[in-house]
Design a protein around this motif. Sequence first.
Motif, PDB file in Angstrom:
ATOM      1  N   TYR A  12     -28.043 -13.372 -24.557  1.00  0.00           N
ATOM      2  CA  TYR A  12     -26.806 -12.891 -25.166  1.00  0.00           C
ATOM      3  C   TYR A  12     -26.792 -11.365 -25.246  1.00  0.00           C
ATOM      4  O   TYR A  12     -27.760 -10.749 -25.633  1.00  0.00           O
ATOM      5  CB  TYR A  12     -26.652 -13.441 -26.586  1.00  0.00           C
ATOM      6  N   TYR A  13     -25.667 -10.797 -24.888  1.00  0.00           N
ATOM      7  CA  TYR A  13     -25.461  -9.351 -24.954  1.00  0.00           C
ATOM      8  C   TYR A  13     -24.071  -9.139 -25.539  1.00  0.00           C
ATOM      9  O   TYR A  13     -23.065  -9.480 -24.907  1.00  0.00           O
ATOM     10  CB  TYR A  13     -25.537  -8.736 -23.553  1.00  0.00           C
ATOM     11  N   CYS A  14     -24.001  -8.625 -26.761  1.00  0.00           N
ATOM     12  CA  CYS A  14     -22.670  -8.434 -27.333  1.00  0.00           C
ATOM     13  C   CYS A  14     -22.328  -6.956 -27.421  1.00  0.00           C
ATOM     14  O   CYS A  14     -23.194  -6.101 -27.579  1.00  0.00           O
ATOM     15  CB  CYS A  14     -22.524  -9.144 -28.671  1.00  0.00           C
ATOM     16  N   THR A  15     -21.038  -6.692 -27.253  1.00  0.00           N
ATOM     17  CA  THR A  15     -20.554  -5.323 -27.150  1.00  0.00           C
ATOM     18  C   THR A  15     -19.053  -5.292 -27.440  1.00  0.00           C
ATOM     19  O   THR A  15     -18.371  -6.297 -27.260  1.00  0.00           O
ATOM     20  CB  THR A  15     -20.830  -4.763 -25.738  1.00  0.00           C
ATOM     21  N   ASP A  16     -18.556  -4.156 -27.875  1.00  0.00           N
ATOM     22  CA  ASP A  16     -17.117  -4.009 -28.066  1.00  0.00           C
ATOM     23  C   ASP A  16     -16.394  -3.790 -26.748  1.00  0.00           C
ATOM     24  O   ASP A  16     -15.203  -4.029 -26.637  1.00  0.00           O
ATOM     25  CB  ASP A  16     -16.814  -2.852 -29.022  1.00  0.00           C
ATOM     26  N   PRO A  23     -26.956  -5.979 -15.959  1.00  0.00           N
ATOM     27  CA  PRO A  23     -28.154  -6.650 -15.451  1.00  0.00           C
ATOM     28  C   PRO A  23     -28.333  -8.023 -16.105  1.00  0.00           C
ATOM     29  O   PRO A  23     -28.064  -8.200 -17.289  1.00  0.00           O
ATOM     30  CB  PRO A  23     -29.284  -5.702 -15.839  1.00  0.00           C
ATOM     31  N   VAL A  24     -28.768  -8.974 -15.335  1.00  0.00           N
ATOM     32  CA  VAL A  24     -28.887 -10.354 -15.780  1.00  0.00           C
ATOM     33  C   VAL A  24     -29.837 -10.507 -16.964  1.00  0.00           C
ATOM     34  O   VAL A  24     -29.684 -11.397 -17.776  1.00  0.00           O
ATOM     35  CB  VAL A  24     -29.326 -11.255 -14.599  1.00  0.00           C
ATOM     36  N   THR A  25     -30.806  -9.629 -17.095  1.00  0.00           N
ATOM     37  CA  THR A  25     -31.805  -9.781 -18.152  1.00  0.00           C
ATOM     38  C   THR A  25     -31.505  -8.969 -19.405  1.00  0.00           C
ATOM     39  O   THR A  25     -32.263  -9.038 -20.364  1.00  0.00           O
ATOM     40  CB  THR A  25     -33.195  -9.371 -17.630  1.00  0.00           C
ATOM     41  N   ASP A  26     -30.415  -8.213 -19.442  1.00  0.00           N
ATOM     42  CA  ASP A  26     -30.092  -7.423 -20.627  1.00  0.00           C
ATOM     43  C   ASP A  26     -29.688  -8.319 -21.793  1.00  0.00           C
ATOM     44  O   ASP A  26     -28.949  -9.289 -21.615  1.00  0.00           O
ATOM     45  CB  ASP A  26     -28.941  -6.450 -20.349  1.00  0.00           C
ATOM     46  N   THR A  27     -30.184  -7.975 -22.996  1.00  0.00           N
ATOM     47  CA  THR A  27     -29.778  -8.651 -24.222  1.00  0.00           C
ATOM     48  C   THR A  27     -29.491  -7.585 -25.265  1.00  0.00           C
ATOM     49  O   THR A  27     -30.038  -6.483 -25.216  1.00  0.00           O
ATOM     50  CB  THR A  27     -30.874  -9.593 -24.755  1.00  0.00           C
ATOM     51  N   THR A  40     -25.726 -15.808 -20.112  1.00  0.00           N
ATOM     52  CA  THR A  40     -26.020 -16.609 -18.933  1.00  0.00           C
ATOM     53  C   THR A  40     -25.849 -18.062 -19.333  1.00  0.00           C
ATOM     54  O   THR A  40     -26.479 -18.520 -20.292  1.00  0.00           O
ATOM     55  CB  THR A  40     -27.461 -16.346 -18.435  1.00  0.00           C
ATOM     56  N   ASP A  41     -24.972 -18.793 -18.626  1.00  0.00           N
ATOM     57  CA  ASP A  41     -24.712 -20.185 -19.006  1.00  0.00           C
ATOM     58  C   ASP A  41     -25.825 -21.103 -18.489  1.00  0.00           C
ATOM     59  O   ASP A  41     -26.772 -20.651 -17.835  1.00  0.00           O
ATOM     60  CB  ASP A  41     -23.320 -20.635 -18.557  1.00  0.00           C
ATOM     61  N   ASP A  42     -25.705 -22.399 -18.763  1.00  0.00           N
ATOM     62  CA  ASP A  42     -26.757 -23.346 -18.392  1.00  0.00           C
ATOM     63  C   ASP A  42     -26.849 -23.598 -16.890  1.00  0.00           C
ATOM     64  O   ASP A  42     -27.763 -24.264 -16.428  1.00  0.00           O
ATOM     65  CB  ASP A  42     -26.594 -24.660 -19.161  1.00  0.00           C
ATOM     66  N   THR A  85     -27.690 -12.724 -33.575  1.00  0.00           N
ATOM     67  CA  THR A  85     -29.016 -12.382 -34.081  1.00  0.00           C
ATOM     68  C   THR A  85     -30.061 -13.143 -33.272  1.00  0.00           C
ATOM     69  O   THR A  85     -29.782 -14.207 -32.713  1.00  0.00           O
ATOM     70  CB  THR A  85     -29.172 -12.735 -35.574  1.00  0.00           C
ATOM     71  N   GLY A  86     -31.260 -12.586 -33.201  1.00  0.00           N
ATOM     72  CA  GLY A  86     -32.376 -13.246 -32.523  1.00  0.00           C
ATOM     73  C   GLY A  86     -32.292 -13.251 -31.016  1.00  0.00           C
ATOM     74  O   GLY A  86     -32.971 -14.039 -30.367  1.00  0.00           O
ATOM     75  N   SER A  87     -31.487 -12.385 -30.418  1.00  0.00           N
ATOM     76  CA  SER A  87     -31.293 -12.432 -28.966  1.00  0.00           C
ATOM     77  C   SER A  87     -32.230 -11.527 -28.173  1.00  0.00           C
ATOM     78  O   SER A  87     -32.316 -11.659 -26.958  1.00  0.00           O
ATOM     79  CB  SER A  87     -29.851 -12.072 -28.609  1.00  0.00           C
ATOM     80  N   ALA A  88     -32.915 -10.610 -28.837  1.00  0.00           N
ATOM     81  CA  ALA A  88     -33.780  -9.671 -28.107  1.00  0.00           C
ATOM     82  C   ALA A  88     -34.929 -10.415 -27.433  1.00  0.00           C
ATOM     83  O   ALA A  88     -35.492 -11.364 -27.992  1.00  0.00           O
ATOM     84  CB  ALA A  88     -34.330  -8.620 -29.064  1.00  0.00           C
ATOM     85  N   LEU A  89     -35.260 -10.001 -26.218  1.00  0.00           N
ATOM     86  CA  LEU A  89     -36.380 -10.611 -25.509  1.00  0.00           C
ATOM     87  C   LEU A  89     -37.643 -10.399 -26.338  1.00  0.00           C
ATOM     88  O   LEU A  89     -37.907  -9.307 -26.825  1.00  0.00           O
ATOM     89  CB  LEU A  89     -36.540  -9.986 -24.122  1.00  0.00           C
ATOM     90  N   GLY A  90     -38.398 -11.452 -26.528  1.00  0.00           N
ATOM     91  CA  GLY A  90     -39.613 -11.371 -27.326  1.00  0.00           C
ATOM     92  C   GLY A  90     -39.383 -11.605 -28.811  1.00  0.00           C
ATOM     93  O   GLY A  90     -40.339 -11.689 -29.580  1.00  0.00           O
TER      94      GLY A  90
END
Length: 128
Positions: A12-16, A23-27, A40-42, A85-90
């Motif tokens: 998940y990547y949220c923004t205004d 990039p596909v891996t940005d969160t 990224t969907d299922d 919340t909780g979307s950051a890698l790691g």
Amino acid sequence: SMSRTIRTGRLYYCTDSVPDTLPVTDTLACPDGARGIVLTDDHGNRLAYRFSGTSIARRDMGSGSTWIALSASEVVIEDMRFYVTGSALGDTAQPTVTISIRGHAGPKPTTDSSFNVETTVTQRVLDQ
């Protein structure tokens, strides 16, 4: 449909302001809320949802498609926010997305009804 897609999505990547490419891996978490979300969907597709003018819109980020309005013309969206919340890698927290929508609907001013809708979805990634 939007809640189900977000629930089974990831990264998940949220923004205004949803960018044209991401990039596909940005969160990016947004505990204070934002007007758009990319995920990224299922099926592995990168999708975006946003509050646009007076409607909710969706776009497939990978196909170069345009934004498609999801809400009917008689529904006026006044505000929509995604709280992630909780979307950051790691991050060890379970990712959650709260969607808050405020608006009104009706074919005539005399039958117009205001609404506030809020739902929270917890990520449930399906086995690939």
